[in-house]
Design an enzyme around this catalytic site. Structure first.
Site, short mmCIF file in Angstrom:
data_model
loop_
_atom_site.label_atom_id
_atom_site.label_comp_id
_atom_site.label_asym_id
_atom_site.label_seq_id
_atom_site.Cartn_x
_atom_site.Cartn_y
_atom_site.Cartn_z
N CYS A 139 0.84 -1.21 0.00
CA CYS A 139 0.00 0.00 0.00
C CYS A 139 0.87 1.25 0.00
O CYS A 139 1.38 1.67 1.04
CB CYS A 139 -0.94 -0.01 1.21
N CYS A 142 -0.39 4.11 2.11
CA CYS A 142 -0.18 3.94 3.56
C CYS A 142 1.28 4.21 3.93
O CYS A 142 1.56 4.86 4.93
CB CYS A 142 -0.50 2.52 4.00
N ASP A 143 2.19 3.67 3.16
CA ASP A 143 3.59 3.61 3.60
C ASP A 143 4.56 4.46 2.78
O ASP A 143 5.73 4.58 3.15
CB ASP A 143 4.07 2.15 3.57
#
Ligand code: NDP
Length: 316
Positions: A139, A142-143
């Site tokens: 992701c 997300c990261d």
């Protein structure tokens, strides 16, 4: 041999990601006395990520684990009945709908909210496990932030991979796209964007065979033109390795009754979590091939609970 019914509920929620818990918060506040089964991965995909910095209301960020604990606590506060258990089969020909938990317990439900999420596909190489949370992610949204001014690689050649690579290109200094075919599968517009982005380096006909690094990912082992006479081993240094080879929506259990697209995403009425079956709603990633964000999952979880409440009112 069929098991006998053990329990009747007004609203059964399947899944414990942001969609499931948000549905539980709304359904319990609406007095539907929802029962939620957490499923195989309590807390859902977010429990496998590190920090979540894009969920509104957490100005300093929050770990995926804490966010899910908070959502669960909030649902429990309104007496949502949250249980450990896996739904092993359903029978939507029966009315009320019949749901079997752990192969034994049979529940009758007037409404069902399917919030079973999607599972990111992995290549299946052992190093993905070894470096989980240490440079391997599925992701970018997300990261990606943790790779500012660093070098990353994205595996895949579809729209998701292009999207992830474009997103990462605004943060990282260099993004490799590792594509197994000699071309991208993504839509024309995405291909054009990727090709016009100077810090995205496309590696066509490359397959990943392993990762290396002492305390986290430091590089990836690739094979160019695998199986061909001119096969070549390639090693590149990277700080982060992103999988974007597709997601598998967790809808198989329901596919006899609930319409899905070719990939398996549950089809809902436009702008609504309603499925093709009355009283059955789908929320979160299982019905979302496009956004797949915690906040959008929470939003559709809320919508599903409101729809369930209305359905119960109309079908007393
Ligand atoms: P896709 O199935 O379209 O693409 C997957 C990519 O990963 C392909 O390039 C595939 O290679 C590659 N791949 C699969 N398995 C492996 C493997 N084991 N090793 C290496 N590479 C592998 O998935 P997406 O998630 O990209 O897209 C899913 C759907 O969602 C599509 O319909 C897409 O159009 C849509 N979508 C739309 C978006 C948008 O409109 N903005 C954004 C994101 C997705 P190969 O080509 O060789 O099979």
């Amino acid at each position: 041999m069929s098991n006998s019914v053990n329990e009747k509920v007004r609203c059964l929620i399947i899944g414990s990601g942001p969609a499931g818990y948000t549905a539980a918060i709304y359904a319990s506040r609406a007095n539907l006395c929802p029962v939620l089964y957490e499923g195989i991965q309590p807390g859902g995909q977010l429990t496998t990520t590190t920090d979540v910095e894009n969920f509104p209301g957490y100005p300093d960020g929050v770990t995926g684990f804490d966010l899910m604990s908070d959502l669960k606590k909030q649902a429990t506060r309104f007496d949502a009945d949250i249980r450990i258990g896996i739904i092993t089969s359903v029978d939507f020909d029966k009315k009320p709908y019949e749901i079997t938990v752990d192969g034994e317990k049979v529940i009758e439900a007037d409404t069902v909210i399917i919030a079973t999420g999607a599972t990111a596909k992995y290549l299946g190489i052992p190093d993905e496990q070894k470096y989980a949370g240490m440079g391997v992610s599925a992701c970018a949204t997300c990261d990606g932030f943790f790779y500012r001014k660093k070098t990353v690689a994205v595996v895949g050649g579809g729209d998701t991979a292009c999207e992830e690579a474009l997103y990462l290109s605004s943060l990282a200094s260099l993004v490799y796209m590792i594509v197994r075919k000699p071309y991208l599968r993504a839509s024309r517009v995405m291909q054009k964007r990727v090709k016009e982005t100077p810090n995205i380096n496309l590696l066509f006909e490359h397959n990943t065979v392993g990762l290396f690094g002492e305390h986290g990912v430091e590089g990836v082992y690739l094979v160019k033109r695998k199986g061909e006479p001119d096969e070549e081993k390639v090693t590149i240094a990277i700080d982060g390795f992103f999988l974007a080879i597709g997601h598998t929506p967790n809808s198989r259990l329901f596919s006899k009754w609930i319409h899905t697209d070719d990939v398996g995403y549950i089809k809902t009425h436009p702008g609504s979590p309603r499925t093709n079956m009355p009283g059955i709603f789908a929320a979160g990633d299982v019905a979302d091939p496009h956004y797949r964000q915690a906040v959008t999952a929470a939003g559709t979880g809320c919508m599903a609970a409101i729809e369930a409440e209305r359905y119960l009112l109309e079908n007393k």
